[in-house]
Design an enzyme around this catalytic site. Structure first.
Site, short mmCIF file in Angstrom:
data_model
loop_
_atom_site.label_atom_id
_atom_site.label_comp_id
_atom_site.label_asym_id
_atom_site.label_seq_id
_atom_site.Cartn_x
_atom_site.Cartn_y
_atom_site.Cartn_z
N GLY A 48 0.79 -1.23 0.00
CA GLY A 48 0.00 0.00 0.00
C GLY A 48 0.82 1.28 0.00
N HIS A 49 2.12 1.20 0.06
CA HIS A 49 2.97 2.40 0.18
C HIS A 49 4.08 2.36 -0.85
CE1 HIS A 49 5.59 5.45 2.15
NE2 HIS A 49 4.47 5.85 2.71
N PHE A 50 3.92 2.63 -1.98
CA PHE A 50 2.74 2.89 -2.79
C PHE A 50 2.70 1.82 -3.87
CE2 PHE A 50 4.27 6.92 -1.09
CZ PHE A 50 3.15 7.40 -0.46
N VAL A 55 7.86 2.75 -1.79
CA VAL A 55 8.81 3.54 -1.02
C VAL A 55 8.72 3.08 0.44
CG1 VAL A 55 9.38 5.87 -0.20
CG2 VAL A 55 8.55 5.55 -2.53
#
Length: 162
Positions: A48-50, A55
């Protein structure tokens, strides 16, 4: 060559997957330590990041730095099995460049102040010799049987509540 490998780190720190963020210790002195974290695409935060531009979250970089500091604090303690190193403060955190899968994150931490059960450490994190983050962390040594201190309750006036 590592001074401590992952199995030796696991014997010192209580963290486990997916939150053990130190893979090896490369250097260790009385007041200084250098550890590394191999950042891989398979880590859950990258879901989810990203999704289109993975990252490593800055807070996880600081956590990796704090865990490296924890190894230094706990390594020489004879009763370390009964101790925890709790992160109690983060100051002057700066994130200079993104850390992405495939990077080797190198964390160097130095004790700048130590008093009884509290240590303040300054550190930098680098990738390929380039500073990607820096921060000061304060850690408190606690017994595992102790309940970690709760954050003070913050009272928000009813009219200010969202």
């Amino acid at each position: 060559m590592a001074i401590l490998d992952i199995n030796e780190i696991r014997a010192i720190l209580p963290h486990r997957y997916p939150f053990l963020l130190v893979d090896r210790i490369l250097e260790m002195e009385t007041d200084r330590i250098v550890g590394i974290k191999n950042v891989t695409f398979n880590e859950p935060q990258f879901t989810g990041h990203f999704p289109d531009f993975p990252v490593m979250p800055g807070v996880m970089i600081v956590e990796a730095m704090a865990q490296t500091a924890g190894v230094l604090v706990l390594h020489s303690m004879p009763d370390r099995a009964n101790k925890l190193v709790l992160l109690v403060a983060i100051e002057n955190a700066r994130f200079r460049k993104p850390v992405v899968p495939g990077d080797t994150l190198r964390m160097e931490m130095k004790i700048i102040k130590r008093k009884a059960s509290v240590a303040k450490m300054a550190g930098i994190a680098t990738v390929d010799g380039v500073v990607v983050a820096e921060a000061e962390v304060m850690c408190k040594l606690a017994d595992k049987e102790e309940k970690p201190p709760a954050a003070p309750e913050i009272k928000v006036p009813a009219e200010a509540a969202v």
